[in-house]
Scaffold this active site. Structure first.
Site, PDB file in Angstrom:
ATOM      1  N   TYR A   3       1.014  -1.027  -0.084  1.00 40.51           N
ATOM      2  CA  TYR A   3       0.262   0.206   0.030  1.00 40.51           C
ATOM      3  C   TYR A   3       1.134   1.011  -0.094  1.00 40.51           C
ATOM      4  CZ  TYR A   3      -4.134  -2.885   0.897  1.00 40.51           C
ATOM      5  OH  TYR A   3      -4.752  -4.096   0.650  1.00 40.51           O
ATOM      6  N   GLU A   4       0.591   2.191  -0.139  1.00 36.72           N
ATOM      7  CA  GLU A   4       0.952   3.329  -0.782  1.00 36.72           C
ATOM      8  C   GLU A   4       1.839   3.937   0.264  1.00 36.72           C
ATOM      9  OE1 GLU A   4      -1.315   5.603  -3.493  1.00 36.72           O
ATOM     10  OE2 GLU A   4      -0.984   7.442  -2.525  1.00 36.72           O
ATOM     11  N   ALA A   5       0.935   4.553   1.696  1.00 35.40           N
ATOM     12  CA  ALA A   5       1.956   4.886   2.820  1.00 35.40           C
ATOM     13  C   ALA A   5       3.394   3.929   2.996  1.00 35.40           C
ATOM     14  CB  ALA A   5       0.564   5.077   3.821  1.00 35.40           C
TER      15      ALA A   5
END
Lengths: 159, 270
Positions: free
Chosen positions: B59-61
């Site tokens: 995931y992007e984070a």
């Protein structure tokens, strides 16, 4: 291959960063989801870190690999419990989805936003009055488990 | 699991169930998947519980190969990072994983798509005073650029399936070269950093794929829709001659997994 553009780096005057724990000498620790905060800290001239708590720097220095920034990279620390609300903070509290949903729905117009700002920003004496407005039950439901980092009490869906 | 592997009948499942099942079929076991919130999370959860137990999720984070036990509601949700192999931050997710060539599959959405699978998630109108400013690019440009396969999830509307994007946020199989304006292949532009491109586009009406020249064609039509109807909801000349039939609905087992295991709280599912 064509033309390549070289973009200048962004160096803002001020950086505003949230980190749950800051050490007594300013060492910054974020738990897991760091995004690109450490680069934001380096890129800004002056940095304010808003945190849940100040802890002994010695505690953070036991595990240096867990730390995001040194004390000399930041300039100001503000202690503000629940500062991330209505978003979440891993191991402290979960995201307040209800609050975000209602914020989204009611602030599509300028009047809607002004009403929200009056109620939650300008109309409360200080941060603690804001928290009192949310109430103990809401905050307790959001409080994260120390095991998982989030809350299993908060109702997130329709079932 | 008591439920069978027979396909559910029309009326026994919702539109979102079909989308989740169709998207889950695109996940291969062992894939490293870069995903966003919502439907991709349902698809990956379903795939991991069925045919792709070894698929890893980014995931992007910055959560790399997280193993959430409760479905996350955003890419920054603490649930994404549960039991992650690494909590690396944004740059690790993009430069350390995507640009470095580790990602097999991406899931993306967009406001507009063209016949080569390029996306616009930035704006329509004029740049400095747009008619609508969307939420992109975000990770869209990086994901479509560097994932080996990308599944695009779109709403089927004529104004979205456009011949010429108002703005190219993310490159598909072919884009216009600047300043000449002629179409060139992504492979020519990216050279050694070409890892792949869009592999499928799934909408509420159909599943599309891309042919050898990078052109979109109709693959399957969802139950209740016709190829003509799909063609009428596309603003460029869509090739429907390769349509292989109806999109397979979810199985009873898949419905049970979705509603009991993946999203029991009813966050994305009704």
């Amino acid at each position: 291959m064509g033309e390549l553009l070289l973009m200048p780096a962004i160096n803002p005057n001020w950086g505003l960063v949230y980190a749950p724990m800051v050490g007594s000498e300013g060492t910054v620790r974020v738990l897991a989801q760091g995004y690109n905060d450490q680069d934001v800290i380096k890129a800004c001239d002056k940095v304010i870190v808003i945190c849940e708590e100040i802890v002994p720097d010695e505690f953070l220095r036991r595990e240096p690999t867990q730390n995001l920034a040194t004390g000399y990279e930041i300039d100001y620390i503000v202690v503000c419990p629940w500062a991330a609300h209505p978003t979440g903070s891993q191991y402290y509290y979960d995201t307040d989805a209800d609050f975000l949903r209602s914020f989204n729905a009611s602030t599509k117009s300028q009047e809607g936003f002004d009403k929200f700002a009056e109620e939650y920003i300008f109309g409360v004496k200080d941060h603690y009055e804001y928290l009192e407005k949310l109430g103990v039950k809401r905050l307790e439901t959001l409080r994260a488990s120390q095991a998982t980092g989030y809350s299993s009490r908060v109702k997130r869906g329709t079932r | 699991m008591a439920a069978s592997n027979e396909y559910a009948k029309v009326g026994e499942y919702k539109g979102i169930d079909l989308l989740a099942a169709a998207a889950a079929r695109e996940v291969c076991d062992g894939d490293v998947v870069f995903a966003g919130t919502g439907l991709p999370m349902l698809a990956i959860g379903l795939a991991q519980n069925e045919h792709a137990p070894n698929a890893a999720c980014i995931y992007e984070a910055g959560s790399i190969d997280g193993r959430p036990i409760d479905i996350p509601t955003s890419v920054g949700d603490a649930r994404c990072a549960y039991q992650a192999a690494k909590a690396g931050g944004l740059y690790e997710a993009f430069y350390g994983q995507l640009h470095s060539g580790y990602v097999d599959l991406g899931f993306l959405g967009g406001a507009e798509i063209d016949k080569y699978g390029s996306l616009n998630t930035t704006y329509v109108g004029t740049p400095l005073d747009p008619k609508v400013r969307f939420t992109g690019s975000g990770g869209n440009a990086d994901i479509l650029s560097f994932a080996k396969r990308t599944v695009l999830i779109m709403v089927q509307e004529k104004r979205r399936f456009t011949d010429e994007l108002e703005y190219v946020t993310s490159p598909g199989w072919r884009v216009r070269k600047w300043p000449s304006g002629e179409y060139v292949s992504k492979q020519q532009l990216y050279g050694k950093y070409f890892y792949g491109g869009p592999s499928a586009c799934i909408t509420n009406m159909a599943v599309f794929r891309f042919d050898e020249t990078g052109l979109m064609y109709l693959d399957t039509v969802h139950p209740g829709y016709s190829a003509e109807e799909v063609k009428n909801n596309v603003d460029f000349d869509l090739n429907i001659s390769r349509c292989s039939g109806e999109t397979k609905p979810p199985t009873y087992r898949q419905l049970e997994i979705l509603y009991k295991v993946v999203d029991p709280e009813g966050i994305f599912l009704p």
